[in-house]
Design a protein around this motif. Structure first.
Motif, PDB file in Angstrom:
ATOM      1  N   SER A  73       0.813  -1.217   0.000  1.00 24.01           N
ATOM      2  CA  SER A  73       0.000   0.000   0.000  1.00 24.01           C
ATOM      3  C   SER A  73       0.844   1.263   0.000  1.00 24.01           C
ATOM      4  O   SER A  73       0.382   2.318  -0.396  1.00 24.01           O
ATOM      5  CB  SER A  73      -0.934  -0.006   1.210  1.00 24.01           C
ATOM      6  N   PHE A  81      -4.666  -7.148 -12.996  1.00 29.54           N
ATOM      7  CA  PHE A  81      -4.515  -8.598 -12.901  1.00 29.54           C
ATOM      8  C   PHE A  81      -5.152  -9.287 -14.104  1.00 29.54           C
ATOM      9  O   PHE A  81      -6.051  -8.749 -14.744  1.00 29.54           O
ATOM     10  CB  PHE A  81      -5.220  -9.116 -11.642  1.00 29.54           C
ATOM     11  N   PHE A  87     -13.750  -5.171  -7.614  1.00 31.26           N
ATOM     12  CA  PHE A  87     -14.514  -5.433  -6.395  1.00 31.26           C
ATOM     13  C   PHE A  87     -15.967  -5.661  -6.792  1.00 31.26           C
ATOM     14  O   PHE A  87     -16.629  -4.730  -7.256  1.00 31.26           O
ATOM     15  CB  PHE A  87     -14.377  -4.262  -5.421  1.00 31.26           C
ATOM     16  N   ARG A 150      -5.001   6.908 -10.079  1.00 33.77           N
ATOM     17  CA  ARG A 150      -4.191   7.192  -8.896  1.00 33.77           C
ATOM     18  C   ARG A 150      -2.840   7.805  -9.231  1.00 33.77           C
ATOM     19  O   ARG A 150      -2.035   8.053  -8.336  1.00 33.77           O
ATOM     20  CB  ARG A 150      -3.994   5.904  -8.098  1.00 33.77           C
TER      21      ARG A 150
ATOM     22  N   ILE B 164      -8.466 -10.203  -5.442  1.00 35.94           N
ATOM     23  CA  ILE B 164      -9.294  -9.080  -4.994  1.00 35.94           C
ATOM     24  C   ILE B 164      -8.702  -8.486  -3.714  1.00 35.94           C
ATOM     25  O   ILE B 164      -8.617  -7.269  -3.563  1.00 35.94           O
ATOM     26  CB  ILE B 164     -10.753  -9.546  -4.807  1.00 35.94           C
ATOM     27  N   GLU B 166      -5.566  -8.718  -2.911  1.00 39.64           N
ATOM     28  CA  GLU B 166      -4.300  -8.093  -3.308  1.00 39.64           C
ATOM     29  C   GLU B 166      -4.531  -6.752  -3.984  1.00 39.64           C
ATOM     30  O   GLU B 166      -3.799  -5.786  -3.741  1.00 39.64           O
ATOM     31  CB  GLU B 166      -3.538  -9.029  -4.254  1.00 39.64           C
ATOM     32  N   ALA B 167      -5.581  -6.697  -4.809  1.00 33.90           N
ATOM     33  CA  ALA B 167      -5.893  -5.430  -5.480  1.00 33.90           C
ATOM     34  C   ALA B 167      -6.165  -4.351  -4.437  1.00 33.90           C
ATOM     35  O   ALA B 167      -5.688  -3.227  -4.553  1.00 33.90           O
ATOM     36  CB  ALA B 167      -7.092  -5.604  -6.408  1.00 33.90           C
ATOM     37  N   ALA B 168      -6.920  -4.699  -3.402  1.00 31.35           N
ATOM     38  CA  ALA B 168      -7.225  -3.721  -2.361  1.00 31.35           C
ATOM     39  C   ALA B 168      -5.953  -3.234  -1.687  1.00 31.35           C
ATOM     40  O   ALA B 168      -5.785  -2.039  -1.435  1.00 31.35           O
ATOM     41  CB  ALA B 168      -8.169  -4.343  -1.324  1.00 31.35           C
ATOM     42  N   ARG B 169      -5.033  -4.149  -1.441  1.00 34.09           N
ATOM     43  CA  ARG B 169      -3.810  -3.739  -0.754  1.00 34.09           C
ATOM     44  C   ARG B 169      -2.965  -2.838  -1.638  1.00 34.09           C
ATOM     45  O   ARG B 169      -2.374  -1.864  -1.175  1.00 34.09           O
ATOM     46  CB  ARG B 169      -3.018  -4.973  -0.331  1.00 34.09           C
ATOM     47  N   ILE B 170      -2.914  -3.159  -2.937  1.00 36.36           N
ATOM     48  CA  ILE B 170      -2.133  -2.306  -3.841  1.00 36.36           C
ATOM     49  C   ILE B 170      -2.790  -0.943  -3.975  1.00 36.36           C
ATOM     50  O   ILE B 170      -2.125   0.077  -4.094  1.00 36.36           O
ATOM     51  CB  ILE B 170      -1.979  -2.992  -5.215  1.00 36.36           C
ATOM     52  N   GLU B 171      -4.131  -0.921  -3.931  1.00 36.49           N
ATOM     53  CA  GLU B 171      -4.846   0.349  -4.024  1.00 36.49           C
ATOM     54  C   GLU B 171      -4.639   1.210  -2.779  1.00 36.49           C
ATOM     55  O   GLU B 171      -5.212   2.287  -2.685  1.00 36.49           O
ATOM     56  CB  GLU B 171      -6.340   0.100  -4.226  1.00 36.49           C
ATOM     57  N   GLY B 172      -3.903   0.718  -1.811  1.00 39.08           N
ATOM     58  CA  GLY B 172      -3.565   1.554  -0.661  1.00 39.08           C
ATOM     59  C   GLY B 172      -4.240   1.168   0.645  1.00 39.08           C
ATOM     60  O   GLY B 172      -4.115   1.881   1.635  1.00 39.08           O
ATOM     61  N   CYS B 173      -4.963   0.058   0.674  1.00 38.27           N
ATOM     62  CA  CYS B 173      -5.652  -0.347   1.899  1.00 38.27           C
ATOM     63  C   CYS B 173      -4.675  -0.976   2.892  1.00 38.27           C
ATOM     64  O   CYS B 173      -3.827  -1.775   2.513  1.00 38.27           O
ATOM     65  CB  CYS B 173      -6.725  -1.393   1.594  1.00 38.27           C
ATOM     66  N   THR B 174      -4.841  -0.618   4.161  1.00 40.62           N
ATOM     67  CA  THR B 174      -4.167  -1.392   5.208  1.00 40.62           C
ATOM     68  C   THR B 174      -4.940  -2.698   5.356  1.00 40.62           C
ATOM     69  O   THR B 174      -6.007  -2.877   4.779  1.00 40.62           O
ATOM     70  CB  THR B 174      -4.224  -0.644   6.545  1.00 40.62           C
TER      71      THR B 174
END
Ligand SMILES: Nc1ncnc2c1ncn2[C@@H]1O[C@H](COP(=O)(O)OP(=O)(O)OP(=O)(O)O)[C@@H](O)[C@H]1O
Ligand SMILES: [Mg+2]
Lengths: 371, 271
Positions: A73, A81, A87, A150, B164, B166-174
């Motif tokens: 992050s 991917f 989502f 972004r 999904i 992993e995508a969230a984590r790359i998007e900046g989520c803790t």
């Protein structure tokens, strides 16, 4: 300055070593493609840059900063991917703005960026749908939209187009090239599609079994593969290989006894058990005469090209790519000639013996290649 | 299938259903009878459904225990889920040494019969001065359901595609943001399923409640059991109380039904 730098990175899963001591320097703004056979570690290497996979040893630098121990992050990278990884529970609009909302960007900025991305990618009418109500190509566009809003330091793509049909793949390929031209952001792209690699990349990393075989421009890989693996991997149909031995007078004796002399190859560089490689499109063919005489076993007619699989006594089966050819058919006899300057010679360790050409000769080779 | 065949099947089905539901039907009818009608021969088949004395008597004396049951059940379900969901998410998504061992170990605690823990728990709560409190019951019920809740939740989190997360984590989520914004909404049906099971367990639990409560924190099942004494069984009160007892799980399950069905079949069919 400075794009992405990998320094001696290794990765093991338990006892199995997957990435073996890789050094790589990707320039800022460069489009780099990773290719290699399945299971060679392309995805793993990409994921090590993103931080989704921790490195076992070595360092990862992004924009000159040591990011080795940073969470995904905090690396400000974006990733697309193969499975899109949208989502599913939120709308297209919310998918695209997800990262901005997480980083608490102001509302107006989010709106502006989302509508810009939607316009660029042709998603304006789909913003309020859920991802499952979109086609594969549209879903992939949303994934790209989510990445571009972004303003990431670099984009990571892991086989983003391989779930699309052929026509859409070509279209998306062009769009991605255009996107790179306009954004000028570093892109790292994993694929096993040769055409994607050759057309999109500024430079290509050829990986095999966790090692970099060669890191060069597409044309350089095609013209001067450093070893037999790269030579066989780049180019379709695959390069033909014939085993050979050194002979007198700087000549090379092919397995069937044919003697050729490849310009610029010195006798002292030669080893026993060499391999001579010739690309299917470089073989000259005729009905009358040549180095080899053989029988066409299979004719694969594509219209634009004919691929002729020729069985040559003492040599084996050789593929010829005959551009626009209509006059050669299965069962017929064909004569093949190896243009000497087109031959690649590999030593007994499969490394290419580079021709030590005079300036005059190099000029000819370059001219021929650009033709 | 022919018509007569069909009819035969329906009759057979009705007969079997009758056998299974007979006790419940008998109880529903008995709840509206006075004690002499319950024992009357020939039986009073259809009672006067406006006769509510049993319910009035029952609730006027025991409403606070019914309230205890509601608080304990909701509390235990909430506490259990509050611990189980993050634990399950972590066990599925974190990579750390001993992860599989920990997961197996959590499940193994489930293999102990609850009664084996009754005496030790009694002593612990006695020492802590927590006997006969609602809090102790919430802790015990939540604790006993944790292994099951963690394991079932894990299977639901596992069904969320890895990319999904992993995508969230790359998007900046803790990890916390990934859990809240992505994993929880996607595991909704799983959460409904698990919490229904925990709810039903806590609502119906009798054994530990008998051990750990005496007056203040008594739950409704304990009350029901107290209507059957050595000298007399108050069938009319037992029946009325049972009807009250079986209503909340039915209502809760109906509310969750849509999610539970999709939860139990999740992963069976793609998408
Ligand atoms: N989490 C993991 N645990 C153990 N082994 C793994 C793990 N991830 C990948 N591997 C192994 O590492 C090797 C490289 O995998 P990777 O996914 O990087 O290959 P790839 O080059 O992307 O292949 P493909 O073209 O098929 O996608 C494979 O042999 C794979 O089995
Ligand atoms: Mg891969």
């Amino acid at each position: 300055m400075g794009g992405i730098v990998l320094e001696n990175v290794c990765k093991s899963f338990g006892e199995v070593s997957i990435i073996k001591d890789i050094n790589l320097e990707i320039q800022d703004g460069e489009f780099v493609v990773f290719v290699g056979p399945s299971g060679c570690g392309k995805s793993t290497l990409l994921r090590m840059i993103t931080g989704l996979e921790e490195v076992s040893s070595g360092r990862v630098f992004i924009k000159g900063q040591d990011m080795t121990d940073e969470k995904p992050s905090s690396r400000s990278l974006a990733m697309v991917f193969q499975s899109y990884a949208l989502f599913p529970h939120i709308s297209v609009r919310d998918n695209i703005s997800f990262g901005l909302r997480i980083s608490k960007a102001p509302k107006e900025l989010i709106e502006e960026k989302v509508s810009y991305a939607a316009k660029t990618l042709g998603l304006e009418k789909l913003l309020d749908r859920k991802p499952r109500e979109l086609s594969g190509g549209q879903q992939q566009r949303v994934a790209i939209g989510r990445a571009i809003v972004r303003d990431p330091t670099a984009f990571m793509f892991d086989e983003p187009l391989s779930n699309l049909d052929a026509a859409l793949r070509v279209q998306m390929r062009v769009e991605l090239i255009r996107l790179h031209d306009s954004l000028k952001t570093t892109m790292v792209y994993v694929t096993h599609d040769q055409v994607e690699a050759m057309t999109m990349a500024n430079r290509i990393v050829v990986l095999q079994a966790g090692r970099i075989e060669q890191f060069d421009t597409p044309v350089e890989l095609y013209d001067r593969p450093v070893n037999k693996f790269v030579a066989g991997f780049i180019g379709s149909p695959k390069m033909n290989f014939v085993s050979a031995q050194p002979a007198a007078d700087n000549q090379i004796r092919l397995v069937d006894g044919t003697l050729i002399s490849v310009p610029g190859i010195a006798h002292e560089d030669m080893t026993s058990n060499m391999t001579v490689g010739i690309r299917p499109e470089h073989l000259e063919y005729s009905h009358e005469q040549g180095d080899w005489c053989g029988t066409i076993v299979v004719e694969e007619q594509l219209g634009s090209d004919a691929f002729l699989i020729v069985e040559i006594p003492g040599v084996g089966s050789v593929t010829v790519r005959a551009v626009g050819e209509r006059n050669y058919h299965g069962g017929e006899t064909i004569y093949l000639t190896l243009p000497r300057h087109r031959c690649h010679v590999f030593d007994n360790h499969d490394n290419r013996i580079s021709p030590n050409l005079s300036t005059q000769c190099t000029g000819t080779v370059t001219a021929l290649h650009s033709a | 299938m022919t018509k007569s065949n069909n009819r035969l099947a329906v009759i057979a089905a009705l007969f079997i259903t009758l056998i299974f539901t007979a006790p419940i039907i008998w109880m529903v009818l008995a709840a509206f009878k006075n004690i002499s009608d319950i024992y009357a021969i020939p039986p009073v088949w259809i009672p006067d459904f406006s006769y509510l004395d049993n319910f009035v008597l029952l609730l006027s004396e025991n409403w606070q225990y019914l309230l205890n049951s509601v608080i304990v059940t909701l509390g235990a379900t909430a506490v259990c889920m509050a611990f189980a969901l993050p634990a399950a998410f972590g066990l599925v998504n974190y990579r750390f040494k001993g992860r599989n061992f920990l997961a197996d170990w959590i499940l193994s605690t489930r293999m102990m019969p609850p009664i084996a823990a009754a005496v030790p728990l009694f002593m612990v709560f006695n020492t802590a001065g927590m006997l006969d409190t609602i809090g102790s019951l919430i802790i015990v019920y939540a604790g006993f359901n944790l292994p099951f809740a963690i394991w079932v939740s894990m299977s639901f989190f596992r069904n969320i595609p890895k990319e999904i997360i992993e995508a969230a984590r790359i998007e900046g989520c803790t990890w916390g943001q990934t859990f809240r914004t992505v994993a929880l909404p996607l595991a909704k049906s799983g959460i409904a399923t698990v919490s229904t099971f925990v709810f039903i367990f806590a609502w119906n639990e009798l054994l530990l409640a008998l051990f750990l409560t005496s007056r203040e924190a008594k739950t409704f099942p304990v009350v029901i059991s107290s209507f059957s004494t050595v000298t007399k069984t108050y069938w009319e009160l037992i029946s009325a109380a049972t009807i009250i007892q079986i209503l909340p799980p039915i209502i809760f399950t109906l509310l969750m039904q849509k999610h539970i069905v999709s939860g139990l079949t999740m992963g069976a069919v793609k998408n």
